[in-house]
Design a protein around this motif. Sequence first.
Motif, short mmCIF file in Angstrom:
data_model
loop_
_atom_site.label_atom_id
_atom_site.label_comp_id
_atom_site.label_asym_id
_atom_site.label_seq_id
_atom_site.Cartn_x
_atom_site.Cartn_y
_atom_site.Cartn_z
N ARG A 182 2.89 5.96 -3.56
CA ARG A 182 3.87 6.88 -4.25
C ARG A 182 5.00 6.13 -4.30
O ARG A 182 5.71 6.53 -5.49
CB ARG A 182 3.97 8.04 -3.39
CG ARG A 182 2.60 8.77 -3.05
CD ARG A 182 2.63 9.77 -1.99
NE ARG A 182 3.59 10.78 -1.92
CZ ARG A 182 4.09 11.64 -1.04
NH1 ARG A 182 3.46 11.67 0.13
NH2 ARG A 182 4.72 12.49 -1.40
N GLN A 184 -5.93 4.48 -6.48
CA GLN A 184 -5.91 4.18 -5.33
C GLN A 184 -5.70 5.55 -4.52
O GLN A 184 -5.94 5.69 -3.29
CB GLN A 184 -4.83 3.44 -4.82
CG GLN A 184 -4.72 1.92 -5.40
CD GLN A 184 -6.18 1.11 -4.87
OE1 GLN A 184 -6.38 1.14 -3.44
NE2 GLN A 184 -6.85 0.31 -5.63
N ARG A 185 -5.42 6.41 -5.30
CA ARG A 185 -5.15 7.62 -4.71
C ARG A 185 -6.42 8.48 -3.99
O ARG A 185 -7.54 8.38 -4.64
CB ARG A 185 -4.59 8.92 -5.66
CG ARG A 185 -2.98 8.51 -5.87
CD ARG A 185 -2.21 9.62 -6.49
NE ARG A 185 -1.02 9.66 -6.15
CZ ARG A 185 -0.01 10.70 -6.51
NH1 ARG A 185 -0.34 11.39 -7.49
NH2 ARG A 185 1.13 10.54 -6.37
N GLN A 186 -6.32 9.45 -3.20
CA GLN A 186 -7.61 10.09 -2.70
C GLN A 186 -8.05 10.89 -3.75
O GLN A 186 -9.12 11.18 -3.97
CB GLN A 186 -7.11 10.97 -1.42
CG GLN A 186 -8.28 11.66 -0.77
CD GLN A 186 -7.95 12.40 0.47
OE1 GLN A 186 -6.91 12.17 0.88
NE2 GLN A 186 -8.74 13.04 0.93
N SER A 187 -7.17 11.79 -4.48
CA SER A 187 -7.64 12.53 -5.68
C SER A 187 -7.04 12.13 -6.90
O SER A 187 -6.05 11.90 -7.23
CB SER A 187 -6.91 14.04 -5.57
OG SER A 187 -7.21 14.78 -6.63
N ILE A 188 -8.17 11.50 -7.57
CA ILE A 188 -7.73 10.62 -8.77
C ILE A 188 -7.76 11.65 -10.02
O ILE A 188 -8.68 12.24 -10.57
CB ILE A 188 -8.79 9.51 -8.84
CG1 ILE A 188 -9.01 8.74 -7.60
CG2 ILE A 188 -8.43 8.58 -10.12
CD1 ILE A 188 -10.09 7.64 -7.80
N LYS A 231 0.86 -1.33 -0.09
CA LYS A 231 -0.21 -0.05 -0.10
C LYS A 231 0.77 1.23 0.20
O LYS A 231 0.14 2.25 0.60
CB LYS A 231 -1.16 0.19 1.10
CG LYS A 231 -1.90 -1.35 1.38
CD LYS A 231 -2.66 -1.30 0.16
CE LYS A 231 -3.68 -2.39 0.24
NZ LYS A 231 -4.62 -2.64 -1.15
#
Length: 257
Positions: free
Chosen positions: A58, A117-121, A55
């Motif tokens: 980055r 998977q990012r908060q801001s896609i 997970k």
Amino acid sequence: MEAAGGEESPDVRGAAAAAEPSFSGSQSTSAKPVWASLEEAAQMKTEGNAFYREKKIRSAIGRYHRALLVLRGLDSDVMASVKGFGPEMPALTSEQEALLRNTQVDCYNNLAACLLQRQSIDYARVREYSLRVLKWRPGDVKALYRAGVATLELGDAQTAKQYLTQACREQPTDANVRKHLQRAEEKLNRELQKEKAMYREMFSSSLKSSSGEGIDPTNRAAEGAAKRCNPPNEVSARERLCSTSAGPKLIEECSHN
């Protein structure tokens, strides 16, 4: 449906940059044997997969970018645009070419998975990476799925449905594929109903307007016909005579004569 993870903070545009030619990249790659570069890229991809499973998204993105940068100088499609400006690259064998493409496809596929998977896609970037995969591997189910999801989020439900329908044919039991395919179909149905309602309203307004305009000319025509049959100024002499005070007498006298 998600594939291969954050301590580093690479620019997400790095993978796109890896598709562009660079002198420094080609020179550094040409300084080492082709197999060494291919193995280095494969190792970077493997490390990226490990970060993804942990997970560490980055860090995974950073490894995939680095792998693509290593492969850039070996990619004949990329280097064709700078042919003659740098050292000539040796032709790859079929085995080397296959390894190059497979590593590129895996890295782009996994980058798309990381971005989801990012908060801001960044859905535009997800679609871009997925379409790169489909260019080299047209039936890739994961790329079809991610291209469909990204395209749907970007507002194009019709194209999204095409990607997701193809993915559903390949994996008809996948719950995620079916869920997003249903979303695309529902969005298309809402758009269709909205369009129908708009046309009904336009047709109704046009019909009312035409109906209103049709009644007035008819009435006016009828009134005109009545006036022509009975002109208001063409009153008989007898009627004019009766309307005066002397009229009755004169008429009576005339009747006796």
